[in-house]
Motif scaffolding. Sequence first.
Motif, PDB file in Angstrom:
ATOM      1  N   ARG A 277      22.887  28.726  12.889  1.00  0.00           N
ATOM      2  CA  ARG A 277      22.364  29.757  11.806  1.00  0.00           C
ATOM      3  C   ARG A 277      22.680  31.233  12.149  1.00  0.00           C
ATOM      4  O   ARG A 277      22.682  32.065  11.295  1.00  0.00           O
ATOM      5  CB  ARG A 277      20.921  29.506  12.123  1.00  0.00           C
ATOM      6  N   SER A 278      23.013  31.708  13.581  1.00  0.00           N
ATOM      7  CA  SER A 278      23.368  32.752  13.811  1.00  0.00           C
ATOM      8  C   SER A 278      24.613  33.138  13.531  1.00  0.00           C
ATOM      9  O   SER A 278      25.080  34.186  13.637  1.00  0.00           O
ATOM     10  CB  SER A 278      23.319  32.901  15.483  1.00  0.00           C
ATOM     11  N   GLY A 279      25.429  32.170  13.139  1.00  0.00           N
ATOM     12  CA  GLY A 279      26.825  32.412  12.802  1.00  0.00           C
ATOM     13  C   GLY A 279      27.779  32.898  13.835  1.00  0.00           C
ATOM     14  O   GLY A 279      28.857  33.589  13.943  1.00  0.00           O
ATOM     15  N   GLY A 280      27.307  32.726  14.988  1.00  0.00           N
ATOM     16  CA  GLY A 280      28.052  32.821  16.178  1.00  0.00           C
ATOM     17  C   GLY A 280      27.725  33.885  17.161  1.00  0.00           C
ATOM     18  O   GLY A 280      28.128  34.320  18.213  1.00  0.00           O
ATOM     19  N   ASP A 281      26.498  34.513  16.545  1.00  0.00           N
ATOM     20  CA  ASP A 281      25.874  35.783  17.092  1.00  0.00           C
ATOM     21  C   ASP A 281      25.228  35.636  18.439  1.00  0.00           C
ATOM     22  O   ASP A 281      25.221  36.442  19.235  1.00  0.00           O
ATOM     23  CB  ASP A 281      25.261  36.658  16.298  1.00  0.00           C
ATOM     24  N   GLY A 282      24.755  34.563  18.426  1.00  0.00           N
ATOM     25  CA  GLY A 282      23.957  33.813  19.722  1.00  0.00           C
ATOM     26  C   GLY A 282      22.557  33.832  19.582  1.00  0.00           C
ATOM     27  O   GLY A 282      21.823  33.942  18.398  1.00  0.00           O
ATOM     28  N   VAL A 283      21.945  33.211  20.733  1.00  0.00           N
ATOM     29  CA  VAL A 283      20.454  32.712  20.684  1.00  0.00           C
ATOM     30  C   VAL A 283      19.991  33.184  21.817  1.00  0.00           C
ATOM     31  O   VAL A 283      20.392  33.263  23.063  1.00  0.00           O
ATOM     32  CB  VAL A 283      20.476  31.187  20.529  1.00  0.00           C
ATOM     33  N   VAL A 284      18.483  33.753  21.727  1.00  0.00           N
ATOM     34  CA  VAL A 284      17.816  34.008  22.756  1.00  0.00           C
ATOM     35  C   VAL A 284      16.636  33.108  22.842  1.00  0.00           C
ATOM     36  O   VAL A 284      15.912  33.191  21.831  1.00  0.00           O
ATOM     37  CB  VAL A 284      17.374  35.520  22.913  1.00  0.00           C
ATOM     38  N   ALA A 285      16.396  32.579  23.748  1.00  0.00           N
ATOM     39  CA  ALA A 285      15.264  31.642  23.979  1.00  0.00           C
ATOM     40  C   ALA A 285      14.567  31.836  24.884  1.00  0.00           C
ATOM     41  O   ALA A 285      14.519  31.795  26.265  1.00  0.00           O
ATOM     42  CB  ALA A 285      15.928  30.176  24.360  1.00  0.00           C
TER      43      ALA A 285
END
Length: 280
Positions: A73-81
Amino acid sequence: MAVVVVTDSSASLPPEILDELGIAVVPLHILVGDQALREGIDPVAIDYASDTVTTSAASPGELRAVYEQALERSGGDGVVAVHLSRQLSGTWEAGRQAVRDMGADGTIRLVDSLGAGLATGLPVLAAARQARRNAPLAAVHDTAVATAARARTFILVNRTEQLRRSGRLSSAASFFGSELVTKPLLQMVEGRLELREKVRTRSKAYTKLVAAAVDAAGADGAAVAVQHLGAAEAADTIAGRLRELVPGIGELLVAEFGPALAVHLGLGSVGVLVVPGGCG
């Protein structure tokens, strides 16, 4: 696209905030007899006085599924968990295993909130607001880390038996005399739940709880959250006092503890979280 923020169900953020900011949530589990119930998904009816009800962390597989969806969903921008304290749950470690299995160390950043409940939720909120401003991955991650580091949490419980039995209360928190005639006031210290002091009456304990929160908030504005289990009237009263006493209060959330935390805290518990400087 934009960075996507993920958390676990202990974060206790209202559904409207989760939806507005696109925050993904992984459920924790409540174990009732032979049933494993997912917090926030399955109907949960709990006897909070029972010593047979417990909880378990999200699994690496469950976390990986949510991380993968968030990364797409981020389009490759990344995830912060952002997850509850690794001192209180295996969820953060399970998340680290999921990231390793995915080979996604560069695009998924994990944050230990050093707390639970809205002590996790407010760092999540701060990070998600940064993400909505199209901040890069590093900035969203750093916001979550900094907010978690500033947060101060104080919890009043009726008894600590459930916490000690489950291992959630630091062994340094020892009691002398009968706990039945005192009200234990706890605090989070570097991700651990420890005894702050014992108070003789509930009214004095509420006063101590408010005073601790006001002192932690400082004079330059703060975000404040109040949580409770079966103590709505007390929580509303405490929230009102904090609104009066905390200078420059930025926002104030009031919510119940979710089942995964309530199992360990017990009925009548009230907690206050303060983030000096607010949540962006």
